[in-house]
Design an enzyme around this catalytic site. Structure first.
Site, PDB file in Angstrom:
ATOM      1  CB  VAL A 280      -1.000  -0.120   1.304  1.00  0.00           C
ATOM      2  CG1 VAL A 280      -1.691   1.264   1.177  1.00  0.00           C
ATOM      3  CG2 VAL A 280      -1.939  -1.102   1.256  1.00  0.00           C
ATOM      4  CB  ALA A 281       3.856   2.204   1.769  1.00  0.00           C
ATOM      5  CB  ILE A 283       0.226   1.907  -4.706  1.00  0.00           C
ATOM      6  CG1 ILE A 283       1.089   0.625  -5.567  1.00  0.00           C
ATOM      7  CG2 ILE A 283      -0.650   2.565  -5.627  1.00  0.00           C
ATOM      8  CD1 ILE A 283      -0.266  -0.458  -5.605  1.00  0.00           C
ATOM      9  CD  GLU A 285      -1.969   4.694  -0.016  1.00  0.00           C
ATOM     10  OE1 GLU A 285      -1.561   4.970   1.099  1.00  0.00           O
ATOM     11  OE2 GLU A 285      -1.188   4.032  -0.679  1.00  0.00           O
ATOM     12  CG  ASP A 327     -16.556  27.493 -37.037  1.00  0.00           C
ATOM     13  OD1 ASP A 327     -16.231  27.286 -38.397  1.00  0.00           O
ATOM     14  OD2 ASP A 327     -17.739  27.890 -36.755  1.00  0.00           O
ATOM     15  CG  ASP A 718       2.612  10.344   2.310  1.00  0.00           C
ATOM     16  OD1 ASP A 718       3.516  10.984   3.031  1.00  0.00           O
ATOM     17  OD2 ASP A 718       2.858   9.426   1.873  1.00  0.00           O
TER      18      ASP A 718
END
Length: 878
Positions: A280-281, A283, A285, A327, A718
Site C-alpha cells: 500500500v505504501a 503505491i 494511493e 471554426d 502524505d
C-alpha cells in the site's frame, strides 16, 4: 426517398414521391411512411447514467490493488488496516462521482427542450404539426425566421435566403432558386435545396421533403461520428502508465520484504502484514484522491468563469493542448455583418477611418446619398411596421447610427410609397420614396446587375456619364476576393410615379459597400497569448477563402504579407487521408482551411493528431460535430452552439467567449504542474518508506516503521501536503512555456532522478536516526521506532521545499507562495501530535511520547535530508 433531388426537375421529384403541391400527402401515406422511416428526429446517444459514473470510479489499476490489499488485511484479521484502505477507496470514488455527476447535471440543464412545429399541406389543408411527425413527400411552407425541419427540394420561392452556417460554416446567407444543379454539386452549391437545422432569413418558399431524421445532411454527420470513439485523455494515459509500472514494482518489493523477513526468522505474521502495508505504501494511493480533487477544483474555478467541463480530466487535457483548431463564424467572429469599406467615385472609406464623431465623411454628398439609400431600401427600417431585415440590412442601420445619421428621421422624411421585394433573378431590392411632390427610386443589390442599370455616376454630388463601368466591376472583384460581401447602391429621381411603370433604368450609380463578419474584439490579444504559449492556432471553416484570410489577418493569425502556402482549400480535394506526403506536410503546416465539409474537418484533426498534435477543437455548428468528437478536447459554444455540438463536446463555453479557453489552458497547465509536483512528492516519500524498511530488514536493524504507522503516514502526512500542492496557482510564466511533447510521460528522466534522490536522502536520515537511537542512545525498540517515525514525518514534510525548479528562488517560488502548503504542514504536524497524545491512536500506532531532546534530534536528522537534496540539486545531480 430521393438522394439526388437537387439534380432533378421539380415535377420529377414530386412524381417519384407521389406528392402534390396543392393537396400534399394523404393520411394513409403519412402513416405508412412514419412506420417505414420513423419520426423525423436524430438518433442521440443517451448521457451517462449516475450508476455508470459511479462504477467508472472503481475501474482503475490503483483501486484494484487497494481492493486486493484490503481483502488481504481482512483475511488476516487486520480489520483496522482493512478499514483504513477502504476509507481511501471510498473517498476517491465519492469525490470523482460527485464532481462528474455535477458536470453532467450542468450540461443537461443547458439542453433546450423545445418542441418545434412546421406548416405542412396534408389532404388539401394547411396544418401546423410537430416537426418530428413530418415524412418524406410532405409539402412544407417556410418563412423568414423559420428553422427548416428536414431536407427538402424547393418547389417555388420568393426572395428566399437561408443561413446555412450551422451546417456548412458559410457565414453569408444563401440565395435559393428552383433551378436544377449538377449531380456532383457539393452541399454548399445545392441552391435549390433547403436543409434541416438551417434558418430562413428572408422570403418564403414551398418545398417538398425528400429526407428526414438520420437520412438528412445533419443525420449523415451524426453517422460519421457514431464510429468515432472518444480517445482517452493524455492524463489518463500517463497516470495508467505510471500506475502499471508502480504495481509491478510494488509486487516485487512486497515479495522481497516478506521473503527476507521469513528467511531472517522474523515473525512471519508481522512480515506478511508489513508486506501488505508496504504494498500500500509503494503505491501512492493518495494519487487518485489528490488528482481527482485537483481536477475538480479546476473544474469549479472554470465554472465560475462560465466554462462547463463535462469530465474532470478534460481540464488537464486543455493544458496539454498544442494545437487549437477553431471554426470561424461565431467563434472568432461576431456572427453578424458589419460595414468594412465604402467605395464612392474617387474616394475609398475604410471602416477604421470612421470615428463616429468625424464629420469629414459627411462632406461628400455621395456619401449622404448612400446612407439614405441604405436606410430607405431596407426591411430593417426603424419606422416599418414589420422588421424583416437580414444581417446585411441590420448592419446598414447600425452603420448609419455609427456615422451619426438618424435612420428614423431619414425614413420619416422620405416615406415609402412602394416596395419591390428582393428578386432572386434581378438580385436586387427597390423602394419608391416620396420627396415632397416628387419621388426617388432607391435600389441595392448585386453590383454587376446594379451597374448595368446605371447611366450616370454621382461624383461628389455632381452627375457625370458612367463611362468607367469596367473599372468598377474590377473593384468589385478585388473586394470579393478579399472575402467581402459586396452590394451596390443607386437611385434615380422621378417627377411622377405610376403603378406598373418600368423603374429599372437610367439610375445614378452611387457606390459599393463591402461587408464582413467582424472578428471579436478580444481575439487578437488572445492569439498573442497562444503564440507566446507555443500553441498553434488553425482556422477550419466552410467559408470563402478570402473571408477566412481577411479575418485571419485582422486577428494576427496571418501576417499581412502571408503566402498561399498557409491556406488549404477543401474544394480542391476529395479525401485528405489518401493525399501525398507533400500535401500532408502542407496540411500540417497550414493555418487556414477554407471551404471545408464536416468530413474534411474531421480528417484534418485526425492528421494533426497522427503527427503529434494534442488537438483542441472549437465549434458551434452541426458541421463541427465530427471534428469536435474526434479531437482530444472538443469545445462548444453554449449560447450560439447547436445541441449536437454541445452533446459531443468536452467543454462548453456558456458565454461563447473565445478568451475563456485561454483561462482554461492556464488552469490546465497549472493542474499538470501541480499533479507532477505531488506525484514526485508522493512517490519519493513512499519510496523512502519502502527502502527504509527494506534496508532495515536486510541488515537486521530495528523496524523503523510498523504496518499501521505506514498506513497512518499515507493517509495523513502524505495526502494533506499533496492536496496543498494541488491548490497551487502555477508558475508565473506558465503561459510563456512551450507545450510539453505529446509523448512525454508524467515524469521524465530528471523527475525520476529527483524522486530517487529525495527518497534516498529521506531514507539516509531515517536509517541514521535508527542507528543513533539504537546503538548510541541505547533506546528501546519502541523508542527507536518512534524516533524513526517522527524523523520520517518531518523529512517528508520538508520534502515539499525540494519541488520548485532550480531556476526559482528557494525562499520565493510557487511552493512557498502557496498558503495551503503552510496550512497542510501545520495540519500534518498536529495529526502526528495526536498520534502520540490520543490513547486510542497511540495504542493502534504503537507510539509513546518522546522527550523534547529526542524530537529535536529527529528534526536534525530530518533536516539533513533537505540539505542533501538541495546540495545535489545545486551541483546538477538532479
Amino acid at each position: 426517398m430521393i438522394q439526388n433531388a437537387h439534380s432533378l426537375e421539380v415535377t420529377e421529384v414530386l412524381n417519384r414521391l407521389e406528392s402534390d403541391p396543392e393537396s400534399g400527402l394523404t393520411q394513409e401515406q403519412v402513416a405508412l411512411r412514419l412506420k417505414e422511416k420513423g419520426e423525423n428526429i436524430l438518433s442521440r446517444k443517451r448521457p451517462k447514467s449516475a450508476w455508470k459514473i459511479l462504477i467508472e470510479q472503481f475501474l482503475s489499476p490503483i483501486v484494484y490493488i487497494l481492493i486486493g490489499a484490503m481483502f488481504l488485511a481482512f483475511t488476516f484479521s487486520e480489520a483496522i488496516e482493512g478499514f483504513a484502505i477502504l476509507v481511501v477507496i471510498l473517498l476517491n470514488s465519492c469525490i470523482g462521482f460527485l464532481m462528474e455527476y455535477k458536470a453532467l447535471r450542468s450540461f443537461i440543464a443547458l439542453e433546450k427542450l423545445v418542441q418545434t412545429t412546421s406548416l405542412v399541406v396534408r389532404h388539401g389543408k394547411k396544418l401546423d404539426i410537430p416537426s418530428r411527425l413530418l415524412v418524406y413527400g410532405d409539402i412544407i411552407e417556410v418563412r423568414a425566421g423559420d428553422v427548416v425541419p428536414a431536407d427538402a427540394r424547393i418547389i417555388k420561392q420568393q426572395g428566399l435566403q437561408v443561413k446555412e452556417s450551422v451546417l456548412t460554416g458559410e457565414s453569408r446567407d444563401v440565395n435559393k432558386t428552383i433551378e436544377t444543379v449538377s449531380l456532383k454539386s457539393r452541399i454548399t452549391e445545392q441552391r435549390n435545396m433547403i436543409f434541416g437545422g438551417t434558418t430562413v432569413t428572408r422570403g418564403n418558399a414551398l418545398a417538398v421533403i425528400i429526407l428526414v431524421g438520420d437520412d438528412t445532411a445533419i443525420g449523415q454527420i451524426s453517422r460519421i461520428i457514431q464510429d468515432k470513439s472518444k480517445k482517452r485523455s493524455p492524463l489518463q494515459k500517463k497516470l495508467n502508465k505510471l500506475t502499471n509500472w508502480l504495481i509491478v514494482l510494488t509486487l516485487i518489493l512486497a515479495g522481497i520484504i516478506v521473503l527476507t523477513g521469513l528467511l531472517s526468522s522474523n515473525d512471519a505474521g508481522l512480515m506478511l502484514k508489513t508486506g501488505i502495508a508496504l504494498a500500500v505504501a509503494a503505491i501512492p494511493e493518495g494519487l487518485p484522491v489528490v488528482a481527482t480533487i485537483t481536477l475538480a477544483r479546476g473544474m469549479l474555478k472554470l465554472s465560475r468563469k462560465q466554462v462547463v467541463i463535462k469530465e474532470l480530466e478534460s481540464v488537464q487535457t486543455l493544458g496539454e493542448t498544442n494545437i487549437i483548431c477553431t471554426d470561424k463564424t461565431g467563434t472568432l467572429t461576431e456572427n453578424k455583418m458589419q460595414v468594412r469599406v465604402i467605395e464612392l467615385e474617387g474616394e475609398v472609406l475604410d471602416f477604421d477611418q470612421f470615428k463616429g464623431e468625424n464629420e469629414a465623411e459627411k462632406s461628400n454628398p455621395a456619401f449622404k446619398e448612400l446612407i439614405e439609400i441604405s436606410v430607405l431600401c431596407n426591411n430593417s427600417n426603424p419606422v416599418k411596421s414589420k422588421h424583416e431585415g437580414d444581417a446585411i440590412e441590420d448592419a446598414l442601420i447600425e452603420f448609419t447610427a455609427f456615422t451619426n445619421f438618424d435612420a428614423a428621421q431619414i425614413a420619416s422624411e422620405f416615406p415609402e410609397f412602394r416596395e419591390y421585394p428582393f428578386d432572386t433573378e434581378k438580385k436586387m431590392m427597390a423602394t419608391v420614396n416620396q420627396v415632397g411632390n416628387s419621388f426617388k427610386v432607391n435600389i441595392k443589390g448585386a453590383p454587376e446587375n446594379i451597374i448595368d442599370l446605371c447611366a450616370t455616376v454621382n461624383d461628389h454630388g455632381k452627375l457625370k456619364p458612367f463611362e468607367n463601368k469596367i473599372d468598377w466591376l474590377r473593384k468589385v472583384e478585388e473586394r470579393a476576393s478579399e472575402g467581402l460581401k459586396i452590394l451596390a447602391f443607386a437611385n434615380r429621381c422621378l417627377d411622377t410615379f405610376k403603378e406598373g411603370s418600368e423603374i429599372y433604368k437610367d439610375f445614378v450609380f452611387v457606390g459599393i459597400v463591402g461587408f464582413l463578419d467582424p472578428p471579436r474584439k478580444d481575439i487578437a490579444n488572445t492569439m498573442k497569448v497562444y503564440k507566446d504559449a507555443g500553441i498553434s492556432v488553425k482556422m477550419i471553416t466552410g467559408d470563402h477563402p478570402g473571408t477566412a484570410v481577411n479575418v485571419a489577418k485582422s486577428i494576427g493569425l496571418l501576417e499581412p504579407n502571408h503566402t498561399g502556402e498557409e491556406l488549404v482549400k477543401g474544394t480542391e480535394f476529395s479525401n485528405f487521408k489518401d493525399c501525398s506526403p507533400d500535401l500532408q506536410r502542407k496540411i500540417i503546416e497550414a493555418k487556414i482551411y477554407s471551404r471545408m465539409l464536416p468530413k474534411q474537418k474531421l480528417e484534418i484533426v485526425e492528421i494533426l493528431q497522427m503527427n503529434g498534435g494534442v488537438v483542441g477543437m472549437l465549434g458551434d455548428g452541426v458541421n463541427d460535430v465530427p471534428a469536435l468528437k474526434v479531437a482530444d478536447i472538443g469545445i462548444a459554444m453554449g449560447v450560439r452552439g447547436t445541441e449536437a455540438a454541445k452533446d459531443v463536446a468536452d467543454v462548453i463555453l456558456l458565454d461563447d467567449k473565445f478568451t475563456a479557453i485561454k483561462l482554461a489552458i492556464h488552469q490546465g497547465r497549472a493542474i499538470f504542474e501541480n499533479i507532477r509536483y505531488f506525484v514526485i512528492f508522493l512517490i519519493s516519500c513512499n519510496l523512502a518508506e519502502v527502502i527504509s524498511v527494506t534496508v532495515s530488514s536486510l541488515i537486521n536493524l530495528p523496524m523503523p516503521l510498523l504496518p499501521m504507522q505506514i498506513l497512518y503516514l499515507n493517509l495523513v502526512t502524505d495526502i494533506f501536503p499533496a492536496l496543498a500542492l494541488g491548490m497551487g496557482k502555477g508558475s508565473r510564466d506558465i503561459m510563456k512555456m512551450g507545450p510539453r511533447p505529446s509523448g512525454e510521460g508524467l515524469l521524465i528522466k530528471k523527475h525520476w532522478r529527483a524522486v530517487i534522490t529525495y527518497g534516498l536522502a529521506i531514507t539516509l536520515s531515517v536509517i541514521a536516526v535508527v542507528i543513533c537511537a539504537n546503538f548510541y542512545m541505547e533506546l528501546s525498540l519502541v523508542q527507536t521506532n518512534n524516533m524513526a517515525f517522527v524523523t520520517l514525518v518531518l523529512a517528508q514534510l520538508l520534502n515539499v521545499l525540494n519541488l520548485p525548479e532550480l531556476k526559482t528562488s528557494f525562499w520565493n517560488n510557487e511552493i512557498t507562495r502557496n498558503k495551503w502548503i503552510w496550512l497542510s504542514l501545520i495540519i500534518s504536524l498536529f495529526l502526528t501530535f495526536l498520534g502520540f497524545s490520543v490513547d486510542f491512536l497511540s495504542d493502534i500506532l504503537s507510539l509513546e511520547r518522546l522527550s523534547f531532546n529526542q524530537v529535536m534530534i529527529s528534526l536534525g536528522f530530518a533536516s539533513i535530508s533537505l540539505v542533501i537534496s538541495q546540495l545535489l540539486k545545486r551541483v546538477g545531480v538532479i
